[in-house]
Design an enzyme around this catalytic site. Structure first.
Site: not given
Length: 416
Positions: A232, A237, A384
Site C-alpha cells: 500500500h 499512508y 464500494r
C-alpha cells in the site's frame, strides 16, 4: 478483438430460455444468453455497429488473465476496503462472510483490506494485521474458502504513518486502545487534519526496521496461502507520505530528490520480494496525484508516478494499481465515473511490460470493458460497488450479454 466506440449500449438478450451452450471459461461460470457457437457471446452494439446479433469473442473483462504463475478467472478485482472489524489484528467471522461473498459471486481477485505490518501501523484499532504469526491461521481460513470458489485472493501490506491511531466512525474503542505517542511519519509535526494525531519523525534505524516488518508480513501472507500481496503506497499512508514532497521534508537519504523520497518504497519492495514466493506476483497501489496543484507548491503528480512505476518494475513489482489522493486534507477532487482511469492509462502507455489496474467509480460492465478494450489498463478494480452489491461480477456479466451461473448450491438462475 471487439472494437468499442462511444456511445455504447448492450444488446438486449432474453434470459427466459435455458442456454444451450456454455462459454469455454474457467469453472464454466458464465452462460451465453441464447444458442450461438461455443466460445462466443452476443456482442456489444456501438454507433458504428447496427447489427443486433453479431458475434464476437468473450469480452475481455471475462477472459482469464495471467501474471507469473497466477491465473485469474476474470479481470475484475475487488479493491481493498477497511472494515474496522478486527481485534488486535485478528480476522473475524465478519471478514470470512464479507470476503467470501465476493468470491462466491465470481470475483476474479479479491484483495483484502490493509493489513498492518506493525501494531502501531494500523489505521484504527479495528484494522487487521500481519505483525504476529498468530494472525496467519484466521487468514488461511478465508484463503481456503476463496480458493474453494475458484477465485484468487491477495492482501494489502500497509503502515498508516501519520494517519494511524484514528477512530473509525462505527466503533467505540476505549482511549487505551489508541497509541498517539507512537504515530510516525517521514517528517514530524505535520498533522493530516485536526482529527488526527501529530506524528513524530522516524529515525533512519526505525525506517530500516519498518522495511524488515514489511518483509516479515509478506512471509506470513505466504504462509496463509495468499496468491499475491499488494504493497500500500497510496492514500497518504506511510509510503505515500515518503514519496510526496508535501509530506516529506527530510534532508537525509530518505528525503529531497525523487530518488531519495522513493528509497523507502524501493527498499520495501525488495524486502517483500525476498520474502514472498518468486512465482507469485506483487502488486503496488499508488496515488497518482495529491490534488493540490491549487496550492502552487511542489506536490506529488502523475509525472513522478510514471517515473517510480519504471523503478518499481525493476525492483520486483508485477502489477501497478493506480488510485489517487488521500495525502492531505487540502486536496480538491472532482470525482466522476472513471475519473482515475486516465492516470492508469498514462502508466500503461509509458511503462511497457508493467501490468496496470484501473480503479475509480467504474460502475458498469460496459464501462469496465471499454477500459480494457482501449488498453487503458489490464485489470479493473471496484471498491464500494461491491459493498453495495457483492454479486457485482454477475451484474457486469449480464450487462455484457452473458447470463452468469451462480454457485452450485444456489441452483438454477435461468429464470431469475
Amino acid at each position: 478483438m471487439i472494437s468499442i466506440q462511444s456511445p455504447v449500449s448492450v444488446t438486449t438478450v432474453s434470459t427466459k430460455a435455458v442456454p444451450e451452450h456454455i462459454v469455454e471459461y474457467p469453472q464454466q461460470r458464465y452462460h451465453v444468453a441464447q444458442p450461438v457457437a461455443p466460445g462466443t457471446f452476443i456482442t456489444l452494439k456501438t454507433a458504428a455497429n447496427n447489427s443486433s446479433e453479431s458475434e464476437a469473442k468473450v469480452p475481455l473483462l471475462f477472459q482469464p488473465f495471467q501474471v507469473k504463475d497466477l491465473t485469474l478467472p476474470n479481470r475484475i478485482v475487488v479493491a481493498p476496503m477497511c472494515m474496522d472489524s478486527s481485534e488486535d489484528g485478528f480476522t473475524s467471522d465478519f471478514h470470512l462472510v464479507s470476503i467470501g461473498a465476493f468470491s462466491l459471486h465470481g470475483a476474479g481477485l479479491v484483495i483484502m483490506e490493509a493489513a498492518a505490518v506493525t501494531e502501531f501501523g494500523r489505521i484504527t484499532p479495528g484494522d487487521i494485521g500481519l505483525y504476529r504469526d498468530e494472525h496467519v491461521s484466521g487468514l488461511q481460513r478465508i484463503v481456503d474458502f476463496v480458493h474453494a470458489q475458484g477465485g484468487k485472493i491477495g492482501i494489502q501490506l500497509a503502515h498508516a504513518g501519520r494517519k494511524a491511531s484514528h477512530k473509525a466512525d462505527h466503533t467505540n474503542h476505549p482511549k487505551e486502545d489508541f497509541w498517539p505517542e507512537n504515530v510516525v511519519a517521514p517528517t514530524g509535526g505535520l498533522l493530516w487534519d485536526h482529527n488526527h494525531h501529530t506524528p513524530r519523525e522516524l529515525t533512519v534505524a526505525e525506517i530500516q526496521e519498518l522495511v524488515k516488518a514489511f518483509g516479515q508480513a509478506a512471509a506470513r501472507a505466504a504462509s496463509a496461502g495468499m496468491d499475491t500481496v499488494e504493497i500500500h503506497g497510496a492514500h497518504g499512508y506511510l509510503i505515500h507520505s515518503f514519496l510526496s514532497p508535501v509530506t516529506n521534508h527530510r534532508t537525509d537519504q530518505y528525503g529531497g530528490s525523487l530518488e531519495n523520497r522513493a528509497r523507502f518504497l524501493l527498499e520495501v519492495i525488495r524486502e517483500v520480494r525476498a520474502n514472498f514466493p518468486a512465482e507469485k506476483p506483487i502488486l503496488l497501489r499508488v496515488s497518482a496525484t495529491d490534488y493540490v496543484e491549487h496550492l502552487g507548491e511542489p506536490s506529488w503528480e502523475i509525472e513522478q508516478t510514471v517515473q517510480i512505476a519504471k523503478w518499481v518494475k525493476e525492483a520486483g513489482v508485477d502489477v501497478f494499481h493506480v488510485s489517487s489522493g488521500g495525502n492531505t486534507a487540502q486536496q480538491k477532487i472532482k470525482a466522476f465515473p472513471g475519473y482515475q482511469v486516465p492516470f492508469a492509462e498514462q502508466v500503461k502507455s509509458r511503462v511497457p511490460g508493467l501490468h496496470v489496474v484501473a480503479v475509480g467509480l467504474i460502475n458498469e460492465g460496459v464501462q469496465a470493458e471499454e477500459v480494457l478494450q482501449h488498453e487503458k489498463a489490464d485489470l479493473v478494480a471496484v471498491g464500494r460497488g461491491f459493498l453495495r452489491d457483492p454479486s457485482l461480477t454477475l451484474q457486469f456479466a449480464r450487462q455484457l450479454g452473458l447470463v452468469a451461473k451462480h454457485a452450485a448450491q444456489y441452483g438454477s438462475v435461468q429464470n431469475s
